[in-house]
Design an enzyme around this catalytic site. Structure first.
Site, short mmCIF file in Angstrom:
data_model
loop_
_atom_site.label_atom_id
_atom_site.label_comp_id
_atom_site.label_asym_id
_atom_site.label_seq_id
_atom_site.Cartn_x
_atom_site.Cartn_y
_atom_site.Cartn_z
N ARG A 175 7.81 -8.79 14.86
CA ARG A 175 7.41 -10.12 14.38
C ARG A 175 8.62 -11.04 14.34
O ARG A 175 8.54 -12.19 14.73
CB ARG A 175 6.81 -10.01 12.98
N ARG A 237 0.53 4.36 12.43
CA ARG A 237 -0.79 4.60 11.85
C ARG A 237 -1.80 4.72 12.99
O ARG A 237 -1.73 3.97 13.98
CB ARG A 237 -1.21 3.45 10.93
N GLU A 266 -8.23 10.04 9.94
CA GLU A 266 -7.67 11.31 9.46
C GLU A 266 -8.53 11.88 8.34
O GLU A 266 -9.02 11.13 7.51
CB GLU A 266 -6.24 11.06 8.95
N HIS A 284 0.12 14.65 11.10
CA HIS A 284 0.76 13.65 10.24
C HIS A 284 1.91 14.25 9.42
O HIS A 284 1.84 14.33 8.18
CB HIS A 284 -0.27 13.00 9.30
C1 GLV Z 1 3.65 8.22 6.19
O1 GLV Z 1 2.88 8.07 7.08
C2 GLV Z 1 4.16 7.18 5.37
O2 GLV Z 1 3.70 6.03 5.47
O3 GLV Z 1 5.06 7.46 4.58
#
Ligand code: GLV
Length: 327
Positions: A175, A237, A266, A284
């Site tokens: 950004r 994400r 998830e 994750h």
């Molecule tokens: C893990 O995905 C975090 O956001 O810490």
């Protein structure tokens, strides 16, 4: 005062809290259901949440005594931050302490996909190693390749440092453009057009937060314009990528591979990703090192202590998340 910690945590965080407050620790996964949070939160002054806990507006409103939500994660898309602001509830996260571990994980995925480690290892385990041969598991080398980093916050920059060590060409989109000094230090070139970055990269690594703007940033159209043979890595994400579109791009060999640590829904993983070629899938675990998780636990607890005691500790990074730059 009462603190709800939604599940057991590594490190000293829970002890730090228990020394001062009445602490309840939930069972693993118990507070992944909004209904459990809703029926429980009413009597607590602080919530130490995990990224799988939906801290919605309803939950925040039900927390009549709630003064702080401290998320055991750097990402906080599981929390309705606007509602928290309106209700005067502070939101804290755990930046900085997990940067290196997460960048390591992204780089491990990259090396794994580039050198086809998953398929090579499973062939060996299945008894298929019949000796060295010239065509055995030919991969892609990283040296000199062009890496496009989307999101040049702390983790994106830590990934860039690793890429630099591998003599890759570093391009990025963010950004806000970095200071010239930072760009020079990382040897990174800014690309204002995200499409140009996607189309020109041999490797694309995602390090942006999930926001309405970044949801499905990597969609079918953009995937179709990536270089054939390109590799995509996602430790940010899941919803940043349109998962069915990625699965088709992999099955149709439009791109060379993907390394994923995060998923759209998830803990579900899209079934077509499970069967996709050259796709390395992790559950994750970006920040999952003993050292990092201990630091996260202490930081998440310290944010609560600092806020409830009314003694803001400015040594704690991003106690008020609004003051921190998102990863
Ligand atoms: C893990 O995905 C975090 O956001 O810490």
């Amino acid at each position: 005062m009462r603190v709800l910690v939604t599940e057991p945590l590594p490190g000293k965080g829970i002890d730090l809290l228990s020394n001062r407050y009445e602490v309840t620790v939930g069972q693993r996964g118990e507070f992944d259901r909004e209904s459990r949070l809703l029926e429980t939160i009413g009597s607590y002054d602080a919530l130490l949440s995990c990224l799988s806990n939906p801290v919605s507006r309803k939950v925040l409103e039900a927390g009549q005594n709630l003064r702080i939500v401290s998320n055991f994660a750097v990402g906080y898309n599981n929390i309705d931050v606007e509602a928290a602001k309106e209700l005067g509830i502070l939101v804290a996260n755990t930046p900085d302490v997990l940067t290196e571990a997460t960048a390591d994980c992204a780089f491990a995925l990259l090396l794994g996909v580039a050198r086809r480690l998953r398929d090579a290892e499973s062939q060996l385990r299945n008894g298929g190693f019949d000796g060295w041969h010239p065509f055995g598991f030919l991969g892609t080398e990283l040296y000199g390749k062009r890496v496009g980093i989307i999101g040049m916050g702390r983790i994106g920059r830590a990934f860039a440092r690793r890429a630099r060590g591998f003599s890759m060409q570093i391009y990025y989109h963010n950004r806000n453009r970095l200071d010239p000094q930072d760009e020079q230090q990382l040897d990174a070139q800014y690309t204002s057009s995200i499409d140009e970055l996607i189309e020109s990269s041999d490797i694309l690594s995602l390090h942006c937060p999930l926001t309405p703007d970044t949801k499905h940033l990597i969609n079918r159209d953009r995937l179709s314009r990536m270089k054939s043979g390109a590799i995509i890595i996602n430790t940010a994400r899941g919803p940043v990528i349109d998962e069915p579109a990625l699965a088709s791009a992999l099955h149709e060999k439009q791109i060379g591979g993907a390394g994923l640590d995060v998923y759209e829904k998830e803990p579900e993983v899209h079934p077509d990703l499970l069967t996709a070629p050259n796709c390395l899938l992790l559950p994750h675990i970006g920040s999952a090192t003993t050292e990092t998780r201990s630091r996260m636990s202490a930081l998440a607890a310290s944010s609560i202590i600092s806020h409830l005691s009314g003694k803001p500790d400015h040594a704690i990074p991003a106690l008020v998340f609004q003051r921190s730059k998102p990863e």
